[in-house]
Design a protein around this motif. Structure first.
Motif, PDB file in Angstrom:
ATOM      1  N   THR A 158       4.354  17.984 -69.976  1.00  0.00           N
ATOM      2  CA  THR A 158       3.856  19.332 -69.754  1.00  0.00           C
ATOM      3  C   THR A 158       4.883  20.189 -69.038  1.00  0.00           C
ATOM      4  N   GLY A 159       5.856  19.553 -68.425  1.00  0.00           N
ATOM      5  CA  GLY A 159       6.831  20.307 -67.658  1.00  0.00           C
ATOM      6  C   GLY A 159       6.349  20.594 -66.247  1.00  0.00           C
ATOM      7  N   LYS A 160       5.066  20.312 -66.009  1.00  0.00           N
ATOM      8  CA  LYS A 160       4.567  20.521 -64.649  1.00  0.00           C
ATOM      9  C   LYS A 160       4.808  19.259 -63.843  1.00  0.00           C
ATOM     10  N   PRO A 161       5.228  19.407 -62.613  1.00  0.00           N
ATOM     11  CA  PRO A 161       5.382  18.205 -61.809  1.00  0.00           C
ATOM     12  C   PRO A 161       4.001  17.622 -61.527  1.00  0.00           C
ATOM     13  N   THR A 162       3.848  16.341 -61.844  1.00  0.00           N
ATOM     14  CA  THR A 162       2.551  15.743 -61.556  1.00  0.00           C
ATOM     15  C   THR A 162       2.526  15.364 -60.090  1.00  0.00           C
ATOM     16  N   GLN A 163       1.364  14.958 -59.690  1.00  0.00           N
ATOM     17  CA  GLN A 163       1.132  14.601 -58.312  1.00  0.00           C
ATOM     18  C   GLN A 163       2.075  13.459 -57.911  1.00  0.00           C
ATOM     19  N   ALA A 164       2.542  13.509 -56.697  1.00  0.00           N
ATOM     20  CA  ALA A 164       3.487  12.485 -56.248  1.00  0.00           C
ATOM     21  C   ALA A 164       2.844  11.106 -56.316  1.00  0.00           C
ATOM     22  N   ARG A 165       3.672  10.128 -56.678  1.00  0.00           N
ATOM     23  CA  ARG A 165       3.154   8.780 -56.857  1.00  0.00           C
ATOM     24  C   ARG A 165       3.258   8.014 -55.551  1.00  0.00           C
ATOM     25  N   LYS A 166       2.193   7.280 -55.241  1.00  0.00           N
ATOM     26  CA  LYS A 166       2.253   6.417 -54.063  1.00  0.00           C
ATOM     27  C   LYS A 166       2.867   5.104 -54.519  1.00  0.00           C
ATOM     28  N   LEU A 167       4.003   4.740 -53.896  1.00  0.00           N
ATOM     29  CA  LEU A 167       4.714   3.546 -54.341  1.00  0.00           C
ATOM     30  C   LEU A 167       4.052   2.280 -53.803  1.00  0.00           C
ATOM     31  N   ILE A 168       4.198   1.209 -54.580  1.00  0.00           N
ATOM     32  CA  ILE A 168       3.601  -0.077 -54.190  1.00  0.00           C
ATOM     33  C   ILE A 168       4.368  -0.661 -53.011  1.00  0.00           C
ATOM     34  N   GLU A 169       3.622  -1.053 -51.973  1.00  0.00           N
ATOM     35  CA  GLU A 169       4.289  -1.564 -50.775  1.00  0.00           C
ATOM     36  C   GLU A 169       3.928  -3.005 -50.456  1.00  0.00           C
ATOM     37  N   GLU A 170       2.936  -3.554 -51.163  1.00  0.00           N
ATOM     38  CA  GLU A 170       2.513  -4.925 -50.849  1.00  0.00           C
ATOM     39  C   GLU A 170       3.703  -5.878 -50.944  1.00  0.00           C
ATOM     40  N   PRO A 171       3.938  -6.659 -49.863  1.00  0.00           N
ATOM     41  CA  PRO A 171       5.113  -7.546 -49.843  1.00  0.00           C
ATOM     42  C   PRO A 171       5.129  -8.556 -50.989  1.00  0.00           C
ATOM     43  N   HIS A 172       3.950  -9.056 -51.393  1.00  0.00           N
ATOM     44  CA  HIS A 172       3.966 -10.114 -52.413  1.00  0.00           C
ATOM     45  C   HIS A 172       4.329  -9.555 -53.793  1.00  0.00           C
ATOM     46  N   ILE A 173       4.305  -8.212 -53.971  1.00  0.00           N
ATOM     47  CA  ILE A 173       4.782  -7.624 -55.233  1.00  0.00           C
ATOM     48  C   ILE A 173       6.219  -7.150 -55.039  1.00  0.00           C
ATOM     49  N   LYS A 174       6.436  -6.518 -53.888  1.00  0.00           N
ATOM     50  CA  LYS A 174       7.696  -5.836 -53.623  1.00  0.00           C
ATOM     51  C   LYS A 174       8.886  -6.795 -53.598  1.00  0.00           C
ATOM     52  N   TRP A 175       8.774  -7.850 -52.789  1.00  0.00           N
ATOM     53  CA  TRP A 175       9.962  -8.688 -52.561  1.00  0.00           C
ATOM     54  C   TRP A 175      10.359  -9.512 -53.773  1.00  0.00           C
ATOM     55  N   PRO A 176       9.400 -10.150 -54.484  1.00  0.00           N
ATOM     56  CA  PRO A 176       9.837 -10.870 -55.698  1.00  0.00           C
ATOM     57  C   PRO A 176      10.552  -9.960 -56.691  1.00  0.00           C
ATOM     58  N   LEU A 177      10.030  -8.748 -56.926  1.00  0.00           N
ATOM     59  CA  LEU A 177      10.684  -7.833 -57.866  1.00  0.00           C
ATOM     60  C   LEU A 177      12.060  -7.430 -57.356  1.00  0.00           C
ATOM     61  N   PHE A 178      12.130  -7.199 -56.034  1.00  0.00           N
ATOM     62  CA  PHE A 178      13.413  -6.815 -55.442  1.00  0.00           C
ATOM     63  C   PHE A 178      14.449  -7.922 -55.646  1.00  0.00           C
ATOM     64  N   ILE A 179      14.015  -9.165 -55.416  1.00  0.00           N
ATOM     65  CA  ILE A 179      14.949 -10.295 -55.534  1.00  0.00           C
ATOM     66  C   ILE A 179      15.402 -10.464 -56.985  1.00  0.00           C
ATOM     67  N   ILE A 180      14.467 -10.346 -57.925  1.00  0.00           N
ATOM     68  CA  ILE A 180      14.842 -10.474 -59.345  1.00  0.00           C
ATOM     69  C   ILE A 180      15.898  -9.421 -59.707  1.00  0.00           C
ATOM     70  N   CYS A 181      15.626  -8.162 -59.338  1.00  0.00           N
ATOM     71  CA  CYS A 181      16.567  -7.082 -59.671  1.00  0.00           C
ATOM     72  C   CYS A 181      17.906  -7.299 -58.976  1.00  0.00           C
ATOM     73  N   MET A 182      17.840  -7.721 -57.719  1.00  0.00           N
ATOM     74  CA  MET A 182      19.056  -7.934 -56.951  1.00  0.00           C
ATOM     75  C   MET A 182      19.920  -9.012 -57.586  1.00  0.00           C
ATOM     76  N   LEU A 183      19.273 -10.110 -57.999  1.00  0.00           N
ATOM     77  CA  LEU A 183      20.022 -11.202 -58.622  1.00  0.00           C
ATOM     78  C   LEU A 183      20.729 -10.707 -59.882  1.00  0.00           C
ATOM     79  N   PHE A 184      19.979  -9.951 -60.682  1.00  0.00           N
ATOM     80  CA  PHE A 184      20.571  -9.447 -61.920  1.00  0.00           C
ATOM     81  C   PHE A 184      21.729  -8.499 -61.601  1.00  0.00           C
TER      82      PHE A 184
END
Lengths: 375, 578
Positions: B295-321
Motif C-alpha cells: 500500500t505504500g503506507k507504513p504499517t504499524q511497527a512490529r514487536k520483535l520476538i524476545e523469548e530467549p528459547h527462540i532468539k538464541w538458537p536462531l542467532f547461533i544458527i545465523c552466526m555459524l553460517f
C-alpha cells in the motif's frame, strides 16, 4: 508592507471564459461503449469571478475543467478564453494556470525553483523573475522556505507553494482541481478563506472544482451544480441554498426535508398546498418548475426552518414522535417520525430551548417563508 | 448520437493503442527512438536466439532435421547430464531457500544483536566475483587443504564433485532467496500476526498458520530464482564440479573441444527451456499468487520476538553460517598473500606481481568494457522505460518482451547464440571488443529498464501536466522534469550492469579473443594451470575493484547529483534600483 504594494507587482491579465454548447464523449474502458461525460453545457465565467463546479463524482465537473485547461478537447462545442476560441490551442499556450489535487509539486526542485518554474519557461529576464518570485512568496507566507524541497513541507505549505507557482505567471484564468481535498478539516477551512482572499485581491478569473458543498458555498461568487454531465442549477450560494430547483439540488446542498402534498393553485404570489386535508399557504414558493395544479408536489424545508413544540393538537401542525436526538453543542438534531417518514429538525442554541427525548410526541411548525414547492 | 457509430466494434484498449500510435507518428524524436530500439532488440536479442533454434534443427547442409535433437535426447550420456543439472538445481534451491528463510525470518522478526552484520553477510555474496568460493573450498579441503591436510592429516583428498558444488552454490545463491523473502516477510502486516496471537495462538502456531502460509509465494519465488542461478552457473561446476558435469559445462566442452555447433545448440536449448520456464513461472504465476498488497503506507511497527528459547538458537544458527561465509572469503584473501599454499605459508606479494604480469591487460579490458556497456545500457534502459511505461502502440509488446528476454536466458546459451549470430559478414563481430560490450549491454539492461519503469509509473501524471500548464512544451518538460527524476534509476542500473559485466563468466567465455581477454576468463585459465595463489590474488583485486567502483558511483550519486538547493540573487544593479 501594505497590501496595495504587493498587489501592484501584479499586472492584471485575467479574462472571461465562455463555454459554448460543450459536449465530451468518452469510451468506457470495460465495454468500449460511449459515455457522455459532459452534455451540451453553456457557461460563462465573468472577468475576475470565481465559479465553482459542484457535483457528485462522475458528474462531469473535472472533465469540464480539463477542457478549459486544454488537457481534454471537447467532442463538440467551443471554449473561448478572453473572446478567443482556444479549440486548437494546446494547454501550454493558453496562458492559464492550474492548482492540482495532488499539488503536483516538482519533487526534485526546491520551493523557490518550483515557484519560479513558469517564469523560467517563459524566459522572463532574470531580475524580473527573481522579483516576481520573491513577491509571490512573500504574499503566500513562504519566505524562508526557499531552499526546502517539497517532501520537507507540511500539507498546508505544499498547498501554498502550488498556489504561488500557479499565480506567479499572472494567468488569465486560474483553475482549481479539488485543491483542498488532501488537507485535514481544520486546515481546509483556513486555507479556503486564504484562497478566496487571494483570488479576490488579485482578481483572477477562477474555475474551481469540488465535491464539498460547504467549500463551494464559502468560496464562490457563483456555484454551478452538475449531475450526469448536465448543469442542473447555477446561482449565488444563497440562491442555490434558498431556491433549489429540484430535490437533487436541495439534498446536495445542505440537508432538506420533503413533505408530500397536492398543489391547489395560487393565491396572489402565494401557493396553496393540501397536506392531508389541511391547506397550507406558502408565501414564497419559488419558481415551482414542473408543478401542476391538482397534481402531487412536495414541500422542501430546511431542518432549521421547522419549530418544535410539545404536541399541542393545534390545527395545521404536523405531529410525530422523536425517534432520535443528537446533541452537537451548537444545536440539537432531532429525527421526528412523521407517519413512518423521518423529518430532520435542527434546534439551535439548545441551552435556551425546550429539550425533547426519544419517544416524546411533538408538533412541528414549518416556518412558511422558508418553505419551497417542488415537483 | 453521430459519434457513437464511428468507434463501434473496437475495444477501448485497441482504440488507445491506435491513438497512441498516431501520437507517436507525429513526434519525430519519439518515433526514431521507438524504431531504433526495435531494430537493436531484433538484431541483438531475437536474431541470435533464433539462430540457436535454427542451428539445432538443421543438418550440415542447412536442411531441416531433427537428427541432432533425436541423437541427444536418446543418448544416455546427455540425459544423465540433464538429470544431474536438474537434481543439483533442485537440491540447491531447497537448501539455499531454507538458509535464506532462516536469515530473513531472524532479521525481520527476532530481536537479535548484530543485525547490520547479518544483513551484510546475507547480501554481500550477490556482489561477489566468481571463483571465490570454489577457491576457498580448494584451499580448505583440497589436496593441500588447510583443514583436510594440515589439520586432519588426510592425504590427497578429492574435493571435486557434487558435495562441494552444493556447498558453494548454496553459499553463492542464498542471498537471492534472502532478499526475496525478507521483502515478503517485512511487508506482511504486523497486525495479522498480532491478531493470531490475540486469538490464543503461540509463537509456533502463529508461524505455521499465519506467517509461513503468507510467505509461501516468496518461498516459491526465491526457490525458482535460485534454481535458475544454479542451472546457469558456469564458474563453480567448471572449477570444482569434477566429474559432475552440468549442462553449461557440457556445452562449453563440446564447443571448445569439438566445434560441433549443432550439438551445442541442442544442448543449449535443453538448458534454455527449464530456465525460461522457471523465469516465466515466477514472473506470471507466483507473483499473481502473492497475498501481500503493497500500500505504500507504513504499517504499524512490529514487536520483535524476545523469548530467549527462540532468539538464541536462531542467532547461533545465523552466526555459524555467517562465520563460514567469512571464513571462505577470508581464506581467499589470505591465500593471495601466501607463497605456496599448504607448504609455505610465508607472506608475500609475489602472487599479485605474477597475476598482474600475466593479466593486467585483461583487468583493464574488463573495467573499460564493463563501464562502456553500463553507461550505454543505462541510457538505453532509460529510453526503453520512457517509451514503454505510459504508452501503448503497435510494437510495444515486442520491445517489452525482447528487452527483458536476455535476463532469463542462461549465459552459456547467450554466448553460443552470439557466436552463431555474429561470426559471418556483414555481422562479423566475433573477436572484437564490440561483441563483449553488446552482450553486457543487452544482458544487464533489464534491471535499468525495471527501475526506470517503476520510477516513471510513480510520477503522477499531474506533475507533467503541471509543467505543461505552466507553459512548457513536451521537450522542456522531458529535460527539466522527467529526466532528472530518472537519475537515480539510471545510476542504480549502471551499478548493477557494471557489477554483472565485470563478474560475468558464462556469457563471455566463448566470446573472448586473444586481443580482447577479460579478467574472469584469465582467472578461469589459472584454474586449469592449478595456479590457485595467482587466482586468489586476481579475485581479491576484483573484489577491490568492485568495492572501489561502487564507492565511486555512490559518491557521484550522493555528492554530485543530489539535488542542491539554490536560490538565485538579484544582480547588483537591480538590487540598487529596487
Amino acid at each position: 508592507m501594505s497590501q496595495e504594494k504587493q498587489t501592484s507587482e501584479f499586472s492584471k491579465k485575467s479574462s472571461n471564459v465562455i463555454l459554448k454548447d460543450i459536449t465530451k464523449v468518452f469510451q468506457q474502458p470495460e465495454t468500449g461503449n460511449d459515455f457522455i461525460a459532459v452534455n451540451h453545457i453553456n457557461l460563462e465565467i465573468k472577468d475576475g469571478e470565481m465559479v465553482t463546479l459542484l457535483g457528485p463524482s462522475g458528474c462531469g465537473k473535472t472533465t469540464t475543467l480539463r477542457m478549459v485547461s486544454g488537457f481534454e478537447y471537447p467532442t463538440s462545442g467551443n471554449v473561448l478564453i478572453g473572446g478567443r476560441d482556444v479549440a486548437k490551442v494546446p494547454p501550454n499556450k493558453r496562458g492559464i494556470s492550474m492548482v492540482f489535487q495532488s499539488y503536483a509539486l516538482f519533487p526534485h526542485l526546491n520551493v523557490w525553483e518550483n515557484v519560479a518554474y513558469g517564469l523560467k519557461v517563459a524566459k522572463v529576464p532574470n531580475d524580473e523573475m527573481i522579483r516576481r518570485t520573491e513577491s509571490v512568496m512573500e504574499m503566500m507566507q513562504l519566505k524562508g522556505m526557499e531552499r526546502r524541497f517539497p517532501n520537507q513541507l507540511s500539507g498546508g505549505q505544499q498547498q501554498r507553494v502550488a498556489l504561488a507557482r500557479a499565480v506567479v505567471i499572472e494567468p488569465s484564468v486560474l483553475l482549481f482541481d479539488e485543491p483542498l481535498s488532501n488537507l485535514d478539516a481544520k486546515l481546509r477551512e483556513s486555507m479556503r478563506d486564504d484562497l478566496r482572499a487571494l483570488q479576490k485581491r488579485l482578481g483572477i478569473t477562477s474555475l474551481y472544482v469540488t465535491h464539498d458543498q460547504s467549500e463551494a458555498m464559502a468560496i464562490s461568487d457563483r456555484v454551478v451544480i452538475m449531475k450526469d454531465g448536465n448543469i442542473v442549477q447555477q446561482g449565488t450560494p444563497d440562491e442555490i441554498y434558498e431556491q433549489p430547483v429540484s430535490r437533487f439540488v436541495a439534498n446536495f446542498i445542505g440537508k432538506a426535508n420533503f413533505i408530500d402534498g397536492i398543489y391547489k393553485g395560487k393565491d396572489g404570489s402565494a401557493a396553496l398546498v393540501d397536506l392531508g386535508g389541511n391547506t397550507m399557504k406558502i408565501p414564497m414558493p419559488g419558481a415551482m418548475p414542473g408543478v401542476e395544479v391538482g397534481k402531487a408536489c412536495c414541500l422542501t424545508v430546511r431542518p432549521e426552518s421547522i419549530q418544535l413544540t410539545k404536541d399541542s393538537k393545534e390545527s395545521g401542525a404536523l405531529t410525530g414522535t422523536i425517534s432520535r436526538a443528537t446533541y452537537y453543542g451548537t444545536k440539537i438534531e432531532y429525527e421526528v417520525d412523521l407517519h413512518g417518514k423521518p423529518i430532520i429538525v435542527e434546534v439551535y442554541n439548545p441551552q435556551l430551548t425546550e429539550r425533547f427525548r426519544t419517544g416524546d410526541s411533538v408538533s412541528m411548525k414549518l416556518i412558511e417563508r422558508c418553505v419551497r414547492v417542488l415537483q | 448520437m453521430e459519434i457513437t457509430s464511428k468507434s463501434s466494434g473496437k475495444s477501448a484498449a485497441q482504440m488507445k493503442r491506435l491513438n497512441d500510435t498516431k501520437t507517436i507518428l507525429r513526434q519525430p524524436i519519439l518515433l526514431i527512438a521507438v524504431i531504433a530500439t526495435i531494430i537493436l532488440l531484433a538484431l541483438f536479442v531475437v536474431y541470435p536466439l533464433v539462430k540457436v533454434f535454427i542451428f539445432s534443427l538443421t543438418d550440415e547442409t542447412g536442411k531441416f532435421s531433427v537428427e541432432n535433437l533425436h541423437n541427444i535426447l536418446t543418448s544416455s550420456r546427455y540425459l544423465k547430464v540433464f538429470g544431474r543439472t536438474m537434481l543439483l538445481g533442485l537440491i540447491v534451491a531447497v537448501l539455499a531457500t531454507t538458509v535464506g528463510y532462516i536469515f530473513a525470518y531472524t532479521i525481520t522478526r527476532v530481536d537479535i544483536p548484530m543485525k547490520g552484520f547479518m544483513k551484510t553477510i546475507a547480501t554481500l555474496p550477490i556482489l561477489s566475483p566468481p571463483f571465490v568460493l570454489s577457491l576457498s573450498v580448494i584451499f580448505l579441503f583440497g589436496k593441500q587443504g588447510l583443514i583436510t591436510k594440515n589439520l586432519l592429516g588426510i592425504k590427497g583428498n578429492n574435493v571435486y564433485g557434487m558435495p562441494s558444488l552444493i556447498v558453494v552454490q548454496v553459499m553463492s545463491f542464498f542471498p537471492i532467496a534472502y532478499l526475496t523473502l525478507s521483502g515478503i516477510l517485512s511487508s506482511i502486516d504486523a497486525s495479522v500476526e498480532d491478531a493470531a496471537c490475540n486469538m490464543g495462538a503461540g509463537r509456533w502456531k502463529t508461524f505455521w498458520t499465519v506467517t509461513f502460509p503468507l510467505s509461501l509465494p516468496g518461498i516459491i519465488s526465491g526457490a525458482l530464482l535460485v534454481f535458475i542461478q544454479s542451472l546457469e552457473d558456469f564458474s563453480n561446476p567448471a572449477t570444482i564440479g569434477g566429474d559432475y558435469t552440468t549442462l553449461s559445462i557440457e556445452v562449453y566442452n563440446i564447443i571448445t573441444g569439438t566445434y560441433d555447433m549443432r550439438k551445442g545448440s541442442v544442448l543449449a536449448i535443453l538448458l534454455l527451456v527449464p530456465a525460461v520456464t522457471a523465469y516465466l513461472l515466477n514472473k506470471y504465476w507466483v507473483n499473481k499468487k502473492s497475498f501481500v498488497t503493497v500500500t505504500g503506507k507504513p504499517t504499524q511497527a512490529r514487536k520483535l520476538i524476545e523469548e530467549p528459547h527462540i532468539k538464541w538458537p536462531l542467532f547461533i544458527i545465523c552466526m555459524l553460517f555467517a562465520a563460514v561465509v567469512l571464513l571462505f572469503y577470508g581464506t581467499v584473501i589470505f591465500g593471495s598473500f601466501v607463497r605456496t599454499w599448504g607448504i609455505d605459508f610465508s607472506m608475500t606479494l609475489d602472487q599479485y606481481r605474477r597475476a598482474l604480469q600475466y593479466g593486467f591487460g585483461s583487468l583493464e579490458n574488463s573495467i573499460i568494457l564493463a563501464l562502456i556497456s553500463a553507461v550505454i545500457g543505462g541510457m538505453l534502459g532509460m529510453i526503453i522505460a520512457y517509451i514503454t511505461a505510459k504508452r501503448d502502440y503497435y510494437g510495444k509488446k515486442f520491445i517489452e518482451v525482447a528487452s527483458v528476454l536476455m535476463f532469463a536466458v542462461p549465459g552459456t546459451v547467450l554466448g553460443i547464440s552470439y557466436i552463431l549470430g555474429f561470426n559471418t559478414k556483414p555481422l562479423l563481430l566475433t573477436g572484437t571488443a564490440a561483441i563483449l560490450v553488446i552482450v553486457f549491454t543487452f544482458r544487464n539492461m533489464p534491471v535499468a529498464i525495471e527501475s526506470g519503469t517503476t520510477t516513471l509509473l510513480q510520477i503522477d501524471n499531474s506533475i507533467e501536466e503541471a509543467s505543461t500548464i505552466l507553459g512548457a512544451n513536451s521537450g522542456y518538460s522531458f529535460r527539466r522534469i522527467t529526466l532528472p527524476l530518472l537519475r537515480n534509476a539510471f545510476f542504480s542500473g549502471i551499478v548493477y550492469s557494471f557489477t554483472k559485466a565485470i563478474t560475468a563468466v558464462s556469457a563471455v567465455i566463448f566470446l573472448v579473443s586473444p586481443r580482447w581477454t577479460l579478467v574472469t576468463s584469465k582467472i578461469y585459465g589459472l584454474f586449469d594451470l592449478a595456479k590457485y595463489g595467482q587466482a586468489s590474488a586476481f579475485v581479491t583485486m576484483l573484489i577491490g575493484v568492485l568495492l572501489l567502483f561502487i564507492g565511486i558511483f555512490n559518491t557521484i550519486i550522493n555528492l554530485l547529483l543530489a539535488p542542491r538547493s539554490r536560490v538565485p540573487k538579484l544582480t547588483k544593479k537591480a538590487e540598487e534600483s529596487k
